[in-house]
Design a protein around this motif. Structure first.
Motif, PDB file in Angstrom:
ATOM      1  N   VAL A  14      81.702 -25.406-102.022  1.00  0.00           N
ATOM      2  CA  VAL A  14      80.746 -24.352-101.690  1.00  0.00           C
ATOM      3  C   VAL A  14      79.526 -24.405-102.617  1.00  0.00           C
ATOM      4  N   PHE A  15      79.676 -24.967-103.796  1.00  0.00           N
ATOM      5  CA  PHE A  15      78.570 -25.026-104.752  1.00  0.00           C
ATOM      6  C   PHE A  15      77.560 -26.094-104.351  1.00  0.00           C
ATOM      7  N   ARG A  16      76.291 -25.767-104.593  1.00  0.00           N
ATOM      8  CA  ARG A  16      75.197 -26.730-104.393  1.00  0.00           C
ATOM      9  C   ARG A  16      74.542 -26.959-105.745  1.00  0.00           C
ATOM     10  N   GLY A  17      74.392 -28.205-106.128  1.00  0.00           N
ATOM     11  CA  GLY A  17      73.686 -28.506-107.364  1.00  0.00           C
ATOM     12  C   GLY A  17      74.464 -28.225-108.634  1.00  0.00           C
ATOM     13  N   GLY A  18      75.759 -28.090-108.546  1.00  0.00           N
ATOM     14  CA  GLY A  18      76.582 -27.907-109.733  1.00  0.00           C
ATOM     15  C   GLY A  18      76.963 -26.465-109.991  1.00  0.00           C
ATOM     16  N   TRP A  19      77.811 -26.290-111.012  1.00  0.00           N
ATOM     17  CA  TRP A  19      78.320 -24.958-111.343  1.00  0.00           C
ATOM     18  C   TRP A  19      78.812 -24.953-112.780  1.00  0.00           C
ATOM     19  N   THR A  20      78.980 -23.758-113.293  1.00  0.00           N
ATOM     20  CA  THR A  20      79.521 -23.568-114.635  1.00  0.00           C
ATOM     21  C   THR A  20      80.993 -23.188-114.520  1.00  0.00           C
ATOM     22  N   LEU A  21      81.666 -23.198-115.643  1.00  0.00           N
ATOM     23  CA  LEU A  21      83.059 -22.753-115.659  1.00  0.00           C
ATOM     24  C   LEU A  21      83.135 -21.293-115.216  1.00  0.00           C
ATOM     25  N   SER A  76      81.174 -16.190 -98.883  1.00  0.00           N
ATOM     26  CA  SER A  76      80.850 -14.808 -99.217  1.00  0.00           C
ATOM     27  C   SER A  76      81.035 -14.544-100.713  1.00  0.00           C
ATOM     28  N   VAL A  77      82.133 -15.011-101.266  1.00  0.00           N
ATOM     29  CA  VAL A  77      82.388 -14.837-102.697  1.00  0.00           C
ATOM     30  C   VAL A  77      81.310 -15.570-103.502  1.00  0.00           C
ATOM     31  N   HIS A  78      80.947 -16.768-103.065  1.00  0.00           N
ATOM     32  CA  HIS A  78      79.892 -17.549-103.727  1.00  0.00           C
ATOM     33  C   HIS A  78      78.578 -16.777-103.733  1.00  0.00           C
ATOM     34  N   ALA A  79      78.175 -16.273-102.582  1.00  0.00           N
ATOM     35  CA  ALA A  79      76.905 -15.558-102.476  1.00  0.00           C
ATOM     36  C   ALA A  79      76.899 -14.333-103.389  1.00  0.00           C
ATOM     37  N   ARG A  80      77.981 -13.596-103.403  1.00  0.00           N
ATOM     38  CA  ARG A  80      78.042 -12.396-104.240  1.00  0.00           C
ATOM     39  C   ARG A  80      78.070 -12.736-105.735  1.00  0.00           C
ATOM     40  N   ALA A  81      78.690 -13.842-106.093  1.00  0.00           N
ATOM     41  CA  ALA A  81      78.702 -14.269-107.497  1.00  0.00           C
ATOM     42  C   ALA A  81      77.292 -14.627-107.961  1.00  0.00           C
ATOM     43  N   PHE A  82      76.528 -15.280-107.104  1.00  0.00           N
ATOM     44  CA  PHE A  82      75.174 -15.661-107.509  1.00  0.00           C
ATOM     45  C   PHE A  82      74.204 -14.488-107.416  1.00  0.00           C
ATOM     46  N   GLU A 106      67.117 -21.731-112.989  1.00  0.00           N
ATOM     47  CA  GLU A 106      66.620 -23.030-112.506  1.00  0.00           C
ATOM     48  C   GLU A 106      67.783 -23.961-112.201  1.00  0.00           C
ATOM     49  N   ARG A 107      68.747 -24.031-113.130  1.00  0.00           N
ATOM     50  CA  ARG A 107      69.913 -24.903-112.909  1.00  0.00           C
ATOM     51  C   ARG A 107      70.718 -24.460-111.688  1.00  0.00           C
ATOM     52  N   ASP A 108      70.721 -23.169-111.409  1.00  0.00           N
ATOM     53  CA  ASP A 108      71.496 -22.645-110.283  1.00  0.00           C
ATOM     54  C   ASP A 108      70.632 -22.343-109.063  1.00  0.00           C
ATOM     55  N   ASN A 109      69.429 -22.870-109.023  1.00  0.00           N
ATOM     56  CA  ASN A 109      68.519 -22.536-107.934  1.00  0.00           C
ATOM     57  C   ASN A 109      69.071 -22.947-106.563  1.00  0.00           C
ATOM     58  N   ASP A 110      69.728 -24.091-106.471  1.00  0.00           N
ATOM     59  CA  ASP A 110      70.311 -24.494-105.181  1.00  0.00           C
ATOM     60  C   ASP A 110      71.397 -23.514-104.748  1.00  0.00           C
ATOM     61  N   ASN A 111      72.191 -23.026-105.688  1.00  0.00           N
ATOM     62  CA  ASN A 111      73.210 -22.024-105.363  1.00  0.00           C
ATOM     63  C   ASN A 111      72.572 -20.697-104.971  1.00  0.00           C
ATOM     64  N   LEU A 112      71.479 -20.337-105.626  1.00  0.00           N
ATOM     65  CA  LEU A 112      70.762 -19.106-105.276  1.00  0.00           C
ATOM     66  C   LEU A 112      70.158 -19.214-103.880  1.00  0.00           C
ATOM     67  N   ARG A 113      69.623 -20.371-103.555  1.00  0.00           N
ATOM     68  CA  ARG A 113      69.094 -20.589-102.195  1.00  0.00           C
ATOM     69  C   ARG A 113      70.212 -20.452-101.162  1.00  0.00           C
ATOM     70  N   LYS A 114      71.358 -21.029-101.488  1.00  0.00           N
ATOM     71  CA  LYS A 114      72.495 -20.939-100.562  1.00  0.00           C
ATOM     72  C   LYS A 114      72.945 -19.489-100.406  1.00  0.00           C
ATOM     73  N   ALA A 115      72.952 -18.731-101.484  1.00  0.00           N
ATOM     74  CA  ALA A 115      73.321 -17.315-101.414  1.00  0.00           C
ATOM     75  C   ALA A 115      72.331 -16.556-100.540  1.00  0.00           C
ATOM     76  N   PHE A 116      71.045 -16.823-100.714  1.00  0.00           N
ATOM     77  CA  PHE A 116      70.033 -16.158 -99.900  1.00  0.00           C
ATOM     78  C   PHE A 116      70.254 -16.486 -98.421  1.00  0.00           C
ATOM     79  N   ALA A 117      70.511 -17.749 -98.118  1.00  0.00           N
ATOM     80  CA  ALA A 117      70.754 -18.150 -96.724  1.00  0.00           C
ATOM     81  C   ALA A 117      71.988 -17.436 -96.169  1.00  0.00           C
ATOM     82  N   TRP A 118      73.017 -17.277 -96.978  1.00  0.00           N
ATOM     83  CA  TRP A 118      74.226 -16.573 -96.537  1.00  0.00           C
ATOM     84  C   TRP A 118      73.887 -15.132 -96.180  1.00  0.00           C
ATOM     85  N   PHE A 119      73.164 -14.465 -97.062  1.00  0.00           N
ATOM     86  CA  PHE A 119      72.814 -13.068 -96.820  1.00  0.00           C
ATOM     87  C   PHE A 119      71.857 -12.906 -95.642  1.00  0.00           C
TER      88      PHE A 119
END
Length: 175
Positions: A14-21, A76-82, A106-119
């Motif tokens: 579900v992650f785009r562009g990487g993730w943290t622990l 859904s969980v991904h979008a809410r986490a971001f 910036e590092r999580d921008n791809d995940n933020l974009r994905k969250a926006f698209a989900w919403f």
């Protein structure tokens, strides 16, 4: 991978562009020990304190996630986490620690974009407004104004049914 490791591997797609622990814990119910198996098998890479997958491997894992029946819940969980990350960062984008938070976003921008698209899908335009409000300073400071304008224009079509307070926050971010 064993069955539990396969399920984790699929959720990580579900992650785009990487993730943290921290985000792996929030989204995929992972910890350092459970991430060890896909890392040891070279399915997940670790670079600069972040995890990621090669795109071809991620696509395979995404197919596994979709066939598992857990794709919608995980997205859904991904979008809410971001969204939570963006809202945690927003007040810090004006403070002494703003560079660290801008770099994190910036590092999580791809995940933020994905969250926006989900919403922007059926779930909830109010959540997209919250994300917009949390990110507008990031977009401004990092030069994403054209992309932000496009996203805001798409969202503007969906704000008519929102409560006045939410529409006001959207108008502030759009301005």
């Amino acid at each position: 991978l064993g069955p539990a490791e396969q399920a984790l591997f699929a959720r990580l797609a579900v992650f785009r562009g990487g993730w943290t622990l921290e985000t792996a814990e929030a989204v995929a119910a992972a910890d350092l020990d459970t991430l060890g198996a896909p890392v040891d098998k070279s399915l997940v890479r670790v670079r600069d304190g972040r995890f990621d997958m090669l795109e071809t491997i991620r696509e395979f894992a995404l197919e596994m996630l979709e066939s598992s029946g857990d794709a919608e819940r995980t997205a859904s969980v991904h979008a809410r986490a971001f969204l939570a990350l963006a809202e945690r960062a927003a007040p810090e984008l004006q403070g002494a620690d703003q560079r660290r938070w801008l770099d994190q976003l910036e590092r999580d921008n791809d995940n933020l974009r994905k969250a926006f698209a989900w919403f922007m899908g059926p779930p909830d335009a109010a959540e997209a407004v919250r994300l917009t409000f949390a990110l507008w300073r990031f977009w401004q400071k990092r030069g994403y104004l054209e992309e932000a304008r496009r996203l805001i224009d798409q969202l503007a079509e969906r704000t008519g049914d929102l409560p006045p307070g939410v529409r006001a926050r959207f108008a502030e971010a759009a301005g």
